[in-house]
Design an enzyme around this catalytic site. Structure first.
Site, PDB file in Angstrom:
ATOM      1  CE  LYS A  33      -0.265  -0.018   5.225  1.00 57.76           C
ATOM      2  NZ  LYS A  33      -1.250  -0.074   6.277  1.00 57.76           N
ATOM      3  CE1 TYR A 253      12.468  31.705   4.849  1.00 57.17           C
ATOM      4  CE2 TYR A 253      12.698  29.375   4.603  1.00 57.17           C
ATOM      5  CZ  TYR A 253      12.369  30.614   4.088  1.00 57.17           C
ATOM      6  OH  TYR A 253      11.915  30.723   2.707  1.00 57.17           O
TER       7      TYR A 253
END
Length: 358
Positions: A33, A253
């Site tokens: 999956k 940042y």
């Protein structure tokens, strides 16, 4: 300049499947999956099928239909079941739904009547996960009246373990006892219980069909112990630029890392858009020729920065290993405060995927 490279050792996937099958001692499926846990079902499923794997599990109908186009294996089961209105897809594509409720059973009975034949399915009975599966009341209703299964070729009764990776978890003993009672009530139906970690519980969680997932892809199924699985994934990215900054200057940042000395900063073109979570900021330790390369500053969308002051051989174009022999996917996941499953399934589409050992 070379793009970031995600290498998938499909030979190791096959080796892991074979070792899990040997340990289980019975039939062993493959859970593919989420695009084979993010690594590429198109790379992995056909190789497993050629190696002898005959049963595959996916989560959704669309995953199953896509997989049917990749492999000739006769049996693909859908864990989330057959959605209303998709019954024809299941019958024409020979897909096997997991029935998770009495409503699912009734709808699949209707599909069998329309098809004029019994249709195969698995019956999922919840033993403690409290997600999908028949709850205690629905299971009691089945025991009172088995007609809700008429027209259904019930191939397996299954459940899912809550804490199989935790040694001696009391939840496991309780679930195993509940599942044993369920199996005893359906003696003519094969059973499926063990996931990756459950296989390592031995006889405690043994059933007719095991369903390994993350262990196939090199994730550690035994928490707190050495990983018994072969590594499958390596992830490397090239240095785009080297910048020299002075003491006191910041990187990234919000300036969360400040240089204490004259420092060489290497920037690579991978970020949280590529599945490397922001929680790795100032925590990730990559590798170069086996040496530790610390990430400094925040992970941004497309870029990460590393302090390579003590590694003068790292120059633009040099490759930095984010996942590799000295830094497994479980190690990276621990630095991010998550699990290997999340890291693998989050890996984005901007990597150049390369299959090895085909």
């Amino acid at each position: 300049m070379t793009a970031p490279i995600l290498s998938v050792d499909v030979g190791a996937v096959v080796a892991n499947w074979r070792s899990l099958a040997a340990l289980h001692g019975g039939e062993t499926a493959a859970v593919v999956k989420a695009d084979a846990y993010g690594l590429g079902a198109g790379l992995i499923a056909p190789v497993l099928a050629r190696a002898g794997c005959q049963r595959f599990f996916v989560a959704t109908a669309d995953e199953a239909i896509a997989l049917r186009g990749l492999i000739a294996a006769p049996w693909i089961a859908v864990l989330n079941g057959c959605p209303a209105g998709r019954e024809n897809d299941f019958t024409t594509q020979a897909l096997v739904p997991v029935l998770n409720s009495l409503a699912d059973c009734a709808r699949w009975q209707g599909a069998a009547r329309a098809a004029g034949r019994a249709l195969p399915a698995l019956l999922h009975v919840d033993t403690g996960m409290s997600r999908l599966g028949l709850d205690a009341g629905e299971w009691s209703a089945v025991l009172r009246d088995r007609s809700c299964l008429n027209g259904i070729e019930l191939q397996f009764v299954m459940s899912h373990l809550v804490s199989a990776e935790v040694a001696d978890a009391p939840e496991t003993a309780a679930q195993v006892a509940r599942f044993a009672a369920i199996a005893a009530a359906m003696p003519d139906v094969a059973t499926s219980l063990a996931n990756s970690s459950g296989i390592f519980l031995g006889d405690t969680a043994r059933s007719d069909l095991a369903r390994p997932g993350v262990a196939l892809y090199g994730g550690n199924p035994v928490t707190g112990q050495p990983n018994p699985m072969r590594a499958v994934v390596t992830l490397a990215a090239p240095v785009l630029q080297i910048r020299v900054i002075g003491p006191g200057e910041t990187v990234g940042y919000n300036g969360t890392w400040r240089a204490a000395r004259r420092s060489r900063i290497a920037t690579i073109g991978v970020g949280y858009a590529d599945g490397l979570p922001r929680t790795l900021s100032n925590r990730l330790t990559a590798r170069h020729d086996g040496r530790v390369v610390p990430l400094v500053g925040r992970v941004s969308m497309d870029l990460m920065t590393f302090d390579v002051t003590d590694l003068p051989d790292i120059v633009p174009g040099a490759m930095v290993d984010l996942i590799g022999p000295d830094h497994a996917v479980d190690d990276l996941a621990a630095e991010a405060g998550t699990i290997a499953y999340e890291i693998l399934t989050s890996l984005g589409q901007r990597y150049r995927r390369v299959a090895k050992s085909v």
